[in-house]
Design an enzyme around this catalytic site. Structure first.
Site, PDB file in Angstrom:
ATOM      1  N   ARG A 535     -10.128  59.133 -20.961  1.00 38.45           N
ATOM      2  CA  ARG A 535     -10.051  59.927 -20.585  1.00 38.45           C
ATOM      3  C   ARG A 535     -10.374  60.221 -18.825  1.00 38.45           C
ATOM      4  O   ARG A 535     -11.078  58.620 -18.406  1.00 38.45           O
ATOM      5  CB  ARG A 535     -11.696  60.688 -21.265  1.00 38.45           C
ATOM      6  CG  ARG A 535     -11.747  60.912 -22.417  1.00 38.45           C
ATOM      7  CD  ARG A 535     -10.718  61.977 -22.156  1.00 38.45           C
ATOM      8  NE  ARG A 535     -11.566  63.737 -22.184  1.00 38.45           N
ATOM      9  CZ  ARG A 535     -11.970  64.486 -23.424  1.00 38.45           C
ATOM     10  NH1 ARG A 535     -11.390  64.409 -24.316  1.00 38.45           N
ATOM     11  NH2 ARG A 535     -12.574  65.815 -22.764  1.00 38.45           N
ATOM     12  N   LYS A 540     -14.029  57.093 -13.869  1.00 38.82           N
ATOM     13  CA  LYS A 540     -13.097  56.174 -14.382  1.00 38.82           C
ATOM     14  C   LYS A 540     -12.545  55.559 -13.503  1.00 38.82           C
ATOM     15  O   LYS A 540     -11.384  54.635 -13.557  1.00 38.82           O
ATOM     16  CB  LYS A 540     -12.062  56.133 -15.524  1.00 38.82           C
ATOM     17  CG  LYS A 540     -13.150  56.486 -17.070  1.00 38.82           C
ATOM     18  CD  LYS A 540     -13.007  56.807 -18.054  1.00 38.82           C
ATOM     19  CE  LYS A 540     -13.584  57.040 -19.333  1.00 38.82           C
ATOM     20  NZ  LYS A 540     -13.386  56.019 -19.873  1.00 38.82           N
ATOM     21  N   LYS A 646      -8.640  46.610 -26.504  1.00 43.01           N
ATOM     22  CA  LYS A 646      -7.749  46.641 -27.421  1.00 43.01           C
ATOM     23  C   LYS A 646      -6.457  46.246 -26.778  1.00 43.01           C
ATOM     24  O   LYS A 646      -4.736  45.569 -27.030  1.00 43.01           O
ATOM     25  CB  LYS A 646      -7.364  48.071 -27.701  1.00 43.01           C
ATOM     26  CG  LYS A 646      -8.511  49.201 -28.613  1.00 43.01           C
ATOM     27  CD  LYS A 646      -8.167  50.020 -28.098  1.00 43.01           C
ATOM     28  CE  LYS A 646      -9.278  51.402 -28.717  1.00 43.01           C
ATOM     29  NZ  LYS A 646      -9.227  52.693 -28.568  1.00 43.01           N
TER      30      LYS A 646
END
Ligand SMILES: *Cc1c(COP(=O)(O)O)cnc(C)c1O
Length: 802
Positions: A535, A540, A646
């Site tokens: 997002r 971030k 991931k």
């Protein structure tokens, strides 16, 4: 049915004709997908029934995982994988001239979530079923999931998502299990057997109708349930205009709120939260009562987990049922409730801590508010006896204060367990954000580092790597992901590394093809794929990445001796529609992409791709292709992150700050296999508390920073006027809240090291192999086993894998 290809084909063709009312020759790809989906659902129905019967018969403790979001993505591929029938189906379909991949593309993503929190819930369901644990999801069946993102002229445009347009083959509507939910109205008191009792009267009723989705475990007969609630008009008499009433009720489950870290004080959002809770607990209590008669031992056989505070009204709702419907005393009801609920905190960002104004809360949920008031009163009294005279402390801990209901405080007071989602996150909760609560109830606090299901994020999404791992160390890791560590022995084995390199190359070609098809852009698969997908949020720090690319561009333009290995920077991110700043950053990335990708001087060495509409199904093609995983949040701000896991599991090397689960990734993989840079959490917290950071110093003393900053506003980007001025201001005028400029130098330096490391091919491949080898810890099977043992105290059910 799926035991051999021939019988599958026979049944498949028969089913297709029956379902679609046409001959196979006339069927569309969608018909073919729908047929396969329903065939699978029928195939598992026996196991689904038996799982439920077994749970009832054994009367074991059940977990209900309440979450306002479940970011499931597509289910066909993972169901085929978990059932172990992918090969039979693929071959059978091949004989009929059908490409299974094409069918998979027909399925809409179930995008009932924003990002990490919702995806975590989906991974947990997969692990619960695969570990044969009696755990079920409860959520909302939003008619529209997270918006579809289009990029038009570099700007984000949002379109309503339509995943239910063609129906949902996996769900079963169960109107017989509907639950009535009451809003508005008033509280009436009345006397019965000399006792004062309360009831909620004249409420506006919404009917919650469940749609059950089977959750199929991997190579086991366990099929758990995800129950998604849909809001419908109730047949009960009401006074409103009928059309208005229908619209009002249906609106409750119409949209997913597209904001995951801001508390937007919308009344409809509170309605959704109570709707989820009242429907879920209503149905849990109903089936429990049917089996056990009374609720005295409810907490011994049921545990209800709340994923963040959005479902925290589970606490007063369960109290309401125990008090008003079941006639328990307050003390008895509280004993049961506070031993039933467990809570996960997902953030320390203060703007994300939910608070509701009493003036909104009380009229909408009058009886629930009354109960929260009493919980608050008793809680404050308890604190008073623990800390006599310490008004200040009690004021800070109160559940209701200054006209606001504080949902996190309610969650801590009314639950038996509070957990953070990574070590550093839990430490920050204990030391700072929730220090007073930790001091008052140290026994409730614990840490559970997040995880991801290796079935979807490795086995399903990266079959090439899975094959290589199986060929190299056998298949034991599939049931015990910690066994991936055997790959360490191969991290210096040239022939293994060559194969690993081939796999990565194949996956980069698959992504490159998709990029070309989607946006007509050619990328060099020999370049470093440097990826930041998540997002879009200030914390971030996509902006740090962008400013650094601008610097690289400037350097390449100005200094002909400057060389780097070619790099493709890949971004994917949705911005909440109301998040002004985040949308500017999306436009900035696209403006820079346009500039760089069309500049003959640099385009051999630099390329920028913004992938439209980042979502689970797209993510499954991105992680396997990545070389570098950008995890560059401002230290202390990212609770855990799961994207980082991931990437690692697919052999990308992390470039990150010591934040969230990056800290544990470092621990697992060792410092020679990761690139860590920047401020530490303690530094950031220190600056926040004591000041001392002045971003303009960095602007004035670092020519690289000055140049890229000026380029934001000096016409370097054509046709955007003063569009990026607010970004410029956030960095200078507002003193750079997220320490982008402060960390710029360290980031640029570590990026040089990444470049260097990649030039040594063997070294890079060794790092990549070591990352895969160390990723087993981040399987959500480990996470869920810890929740089961240390929080929920449930054991795996007696079914054995086949
Ligand atoms: C994993 C995932 C996320 C979470 O990513 P973070 O980098 O941890 O923020 C968000 N969206 C999708 C689609 C994901 O698969």
């Amino acid at each position: 049915m799926f035991s051999n290809k021939e019988s599958f084909k026979r049944l498949y063709l028969k089913k297709l004709e029956r379902m679609c009312g046409k001959k196979f020759d006339e069927s569309t790809i969608r018909d073919q997908f729908q047929t396969l989906g329903s065939l699978i659902r029928e195939h598992i129905s026996q196991d689904w029934i038996e799982t439920n019967e077994r749970y009832r018969a054994d009367n074991e403790k059940q977990v209900y995982y309440l979450s306002i979001e479940f970011l499931l993505g597509r289910l066909l591929g993972s169901n085929l994988l978990n059932l172990g029938i992918r090969d039979v189906v693929e071959e059978g379909l091949n004989d009929l001239g059908i490409d299974l991949h094409q069918l998979e593309e027909m399925e809409a993503d179930a995008g009932l979530g924003n990002g990490g929190l919702g995806r975590l819930a989906a991974c947990f369901l997969d692990s619960l079923a695969s570990l044969n644990l009696p755990g079920h999801g409860c959520g909302i069946r939003y008619k529209h999931g997270l918006f579809d993102q289009k990029i038009v002229d570099g700007y984000q445009v949002e379109l309503p998502e339509q995943w239910l347009r063609h129906g949902n083959v996996w769900e079963v509507r169960r109107p017989e299990n509907a639950v009535e939910v009451n809003f508005w109205g008033k509280v009436e008191s009345y006397q019965e057997d000399g006792k004062w009792l309360f009831r909620h009267a004249n409420g506006e009723k919404v009917l919650a109708v469940p749609y059950d989705v089977p959750v199929i475990g991997y190579e086991t007969k366990t099929v758990n349930t995800l129950r998604l609630w849909s809001a419908e008009p109730s047949p009960y008499p009401h006074t409103k205009d009928v059309l208005q009433y229908k619209r009002d009720t249906e609106s409750v489950s119409e949209f997913l709120y597209p904001d995951d870290t801001h508390d937007d004080g919308k009344i409809l959002r509170l309605k959704q939260q109570y709707f989820l809770v009242a429907a879920s607990i209503g149905s849990i209590v109903r089936s429990y009562r049917l089996k056990n008669g009374h609720l005295k031992d409810f907490h011994k056989r049921v545990t209800i987990h709340i994923n963040d505070t959005h479902p925290v009204l589970a606490i007063p709702e369960l109290m309401r049922i125990l008090l008003d419907d079941e006639g328990f005393s307050w003390e008895e009801a509280w004993e049961i409730t506070s031993n039933t609920i467990s809570y996960t905190n997902h953030t320390t960002l203060s703007e994300a801590l939910e608070k509701w104004q009493i003036s909104i809360f009380q009229p909408l949920l009058p009886r629930i508010y009354m109960i929260v008031e009493e919980i608050n009163e008793r809680y404050c009294k308890e604190l008073w006896s623990k800390y006599p005279g310490d008004w200040q402390r009690i004021e800070q801990m109160a559940i209701i204060a200054h006209g606001l209901v504080k949902m996190a405080h309610l969650a801590i007071a009314g639950s038996y367990s509070v957990n953070g989602v990574a070590k550093i996150h839990t430490d920050i909760l204990k030391k700072r954000e929730m220090r007073l609560f930790y001091e008052a109830h140290p026994e409730k606090f614990n840490s559970k580092t997040n995880g991801i299901t290796h079935r979807r994020w490795l086995i399903k999404s990266n079959p090439q790597l899975t094959q290589l791992i199986n060929d190299s160390i056998g298949e034991g890791w599939i049931h015990e992901p910690s066994k991936l560590s055997s790959l360490k022995d191969l991290a210096n084995d040239q022939s293994f590394l060559e194969k690993l390199s081939k796999v990565k190359q194949t996956r980069k070609q698959i992504l490159a093809k998709r990029i070309f098809e989607q946006q007509g852009l050619k990328v060099d698969t020999d370049s470093i794929f440097d990826v930041q997908v998540k997002r879009l949020h200030a914390y971030k720090r996509q902006l740090l990445n962008v400013l650094h690319i601008m610097y690289l561009y400037n350097r390449l333009k100005e200094d002909s001796s400057f060389e780097i290995h070619p790099r493709t920077f890949i971004f994917g991110a949705k911005a909440s529609p109301g998040y002004y700043y985040a949308k500017k950053v999306i436009k900035l990335i696209n403006s820079l992409a346009e500039k760089v990708n069309n500049d003959k001087d640099v385009r051999e060495q630099l390329k920028i791709v913004f992938l439209e509409n980042y979502r689970v199904s797209l993510a499954e093609d991105i992680f396997p292709a990545a070389d570098v995983s950008e995890q560059i949040s401002t230290a202390s701000k990212e609770a855990s992150g799961t994207g980082n896991m991931k990437f690692m599991m697919n052999g990308a090397v992390t470039l990150g700050t010591l934040d969230g689960a990056n800290v544990e990734i470092l621990e697992e993989v060792g410092q020679e296999n990761i690139f860590i840079f920047g401020l530490k959490a303690d530094d950031v917290l220190h600056y926040q508390q004591h000041g001392g950071y002045n971003s303009s110093e960095y602007y004035h003393h670092d020519g690289r920073i000055e140049q890229v900053m000026e380029q934001l506003i000096n016409g370097f980007f054509p046709n955007v006027q003063d569009h990026f001025e607010p970004i410029y201001d956030s960095l200078l005028v507002q003193n750079d809240e997220y320490f982008v400029l402060k960390d710029f130098g360290a980031y640029a330096k570590i990026q040089e090291q990444v470049n260097e490391a990649y030039l040594n091919r063997t070294r890079w491949l060794t790092m990549s192999a070591n990352n895969i080898a160390a990723s087993g810890y981040f399987s959500s099977d480990r996470t869920i086993a810890q929740y089961a043992e240390e929080i929920w105290r449930i054991t795996n059910s007696r079914v054995k894998s086949y």
